[in-house]
Design a protein around this motif. Structure first.
Motif, PDB file in Angstrom:
ATOM      1  N   VAL A  17       0.838  -1.203   0.000  1.00  0.00           N
ATOM      2  CA  VAL A  17       0.000   0.000   0.000  1.00  0.00           C
ATOM      3  C   VAL A  17       0.874   1.255   0.000  1.00  0.00           C
ATOM      4  N   TYR A  20       2.088   1.747  -3.430  1.00  0.00           N
ATOM      5  CA  TYR A  20       0.970   2.270  -4.231  1.00  0.00           C
ATOM      6  C   TYR A  20       0.875   3.791  -4.074  1.00  0.00           C
ATOM      7  N   GLN A  92      -6.917   5.068   1.992  1.00  0.00           N
ATOM      8  CA  GLN A  92      -6.657   3.658   1.703  1.00  0.00           C
ATOM      9  C   GLN A  92      -7.543   2.799   2.604  1.00  0.00           C
ATOM     10  N   THR A 117      -9.649   3.758  -1.859  1.00  0.00           N
ATOM     11  CA  THR A 117      -9.184   2.603  -2.616  1.00  0.00           C
ATOM     12  C   THR A 117      -9.082   1.403  -1.680  1.00  0.00           C
ATOM     13  N   HIS A 119      -7.804  -2.352  -0.864  1.00  0.00           N
ATOM     14  CA  HIS A 119      -6.577  -3.036  -1.279  1.00  0.00           C
ATOM     15  C   HIS A 119      -6.513  -4.535  -1.009  1.00  0.00           C
ATOM     16  N   ILE A 120      -7.383  -5.086  -0.164  1.00  0.00           N
ATOM     17  CA  ILE A 120      -7.119  -6.441   0.303  1.00  0.00           C
ATOM     18  C   ILE A 120      -8.178  -7.448  -0.116  1.00  0.00           C
ATOM     19  N   VAL A 151      -8.309  -2.404  -6.264  1.00  0.00           N
ATOM     20  CA  VAL A 151      -7.110  -2.624  -7.077  1.00  0.00           C
ATOM     21  C   VAL A 151      -7.176  -3.917  -7.897  1.00  0.00           C
ATOM     22  N   ALA A 155     -10.698  -7.948  -5.030  1.00  0.00           N
ATOM     23  CA  ALA A 155     -10.851  -6.894  -4.029  1.00  0.00           C
ATOM     24  C   ALA A 155     -12.163  -6.146  -4.229  1.00  0.00           C
ATOM     25  N   ASN A 172      -3.083  -1.687  -9.531  1.00  0.00           N
ATOM     26  CA  ASN A 172      -1.960  -0.955  -8.939  1.00  0.00           C
ATOM     27  C   ASN A 172      -1.073  -0.335 -10.028  1.00  0.00           C
TER      28      ASN A 172
END
Length: 276
Positions: A17, A20, A92, A117, A119-120, A151, A155, A172
């Motif tokens: 992250v 990113y 994030q 955004t 991310h996981i 991303v 996700a 990404n």
């Protein structure tokens, strides 16, 4: 424009992250924008406009170690936003109600638009349930977001299911020009490079399994393999390399600097990222 990134974690880490954020911010700066970082406790001084607004503690989540903020003063956040007068914030996700959630609330009061955004991807049912619980607790702040990005498709499915929103998928960013080889590749050999933490989910053991199969089928002539990274799996990986007679071609470099990482990738014939 003045663009502000919001991150519960620290910017001192070189995890995904953080990479990113720094890749995007470089692109924004190159286009003439001013970038600010509203983050958890960060010590680094090589980047301008870092605003450390929280005390962080280290936790394990989603088969990863990260730092998360302790409860932060809403007044401190409000002062930082008013003082720096950003035009838009980019948070994030998932974010903590103790820091990220408070930033969103204060941004709303100051009429600053916020995009997020995600991310996981949950590693287990426990993480999935945790994200769903977090979504329920953050329903109010989440509704303030002007737009939501994910991303990857997995996700996006996760954030869509948890938050009932259709996220836009934007992968990404990678500045490919940084990794272009500075000289012609060695035609006499193939260099394979792995960069990542030596933990199960990064898949380095799968790479070694593939190398063993290739060696057993006589497909590893003139091949060298460089493994960059540190982590708890290293003893197991080194033992596998030794017992499967791969030591002559595989070298473990341990933790490398950003400059060393770049040099290894620039010299690679093949870069392998076998994340599970």
């Amino acid at each position: 424009m003045k663009i502000g990134f919001v991150l519960d974690d620290t910017l001192d880490s070189t995890d995904g992250v953080q990479q990113y954020i720094l890749a995007l911010s470089k692109s924004f700066k190159d286009k003439g924008h001013e970038v600010h970082y509203f983050v958890g406790h960060s010590k680094r001084r090589d980047i301008l406009n870092i605003h450390s607004l929280a005390r962080n503690i280290t936790v394990s989540f989603n088969k990863n170690k990260l730092s998360t903020p302790l409860p932060t003063s809403a007044t401190l956040i409000k002062r930082a936003l008013k003082r720096n007068k950003v035009d838009v914030l980019h948070i994030q996700m998932p974010y903590s109600p103790f820091f990220g959630g408070k930033v969103i609330k204060q941004a709303s009061k100051l009429k600053i638009p916020v995009v997020g955004t995600f991310h996981i991807l949950p590693a287990s049912d426990f993480e999935k349930k945790s994200i769903n619980l977090l979504a329920a607790l953050q329903k109010r702040t989440f509704s303030i977001l002007a737009d939501v990005i994910a991303v990857s498709l997995p996700a996006a499915e996760c954030v869509n299911n948890a938050f009932s929103v259709k996220a836009k998928v934007i992968p990404n960013p990678v500045d490919l020009s940084l990794y272009k080889p500075k000289s012609s590749q060695d035609s006499k050999g193939i260099k394979i490079v792995f960069v990542g933490r030596l933990v199960e989910r990064k898949g380095c053991l799968e790479l070694l399994h593939a190398l063993f199969w290739l060696r057993e089928h006589n497909h590893l002539e003139n091949v060298s393999v460089t493994i960059c990274g540190s982590g708890p799996l290293r003893p197991q990986l080194e033992l596998y390399t030794k017992t499967h007679k791969l030591s002559k071609i595989v070298s473990f470099e341990g933790h490398v600097s950003e400059e060393q990482k770049l040099a290894h990738l620039q010299s690679a014939t093949i870069a392998v990222f076998p994340s599970l």
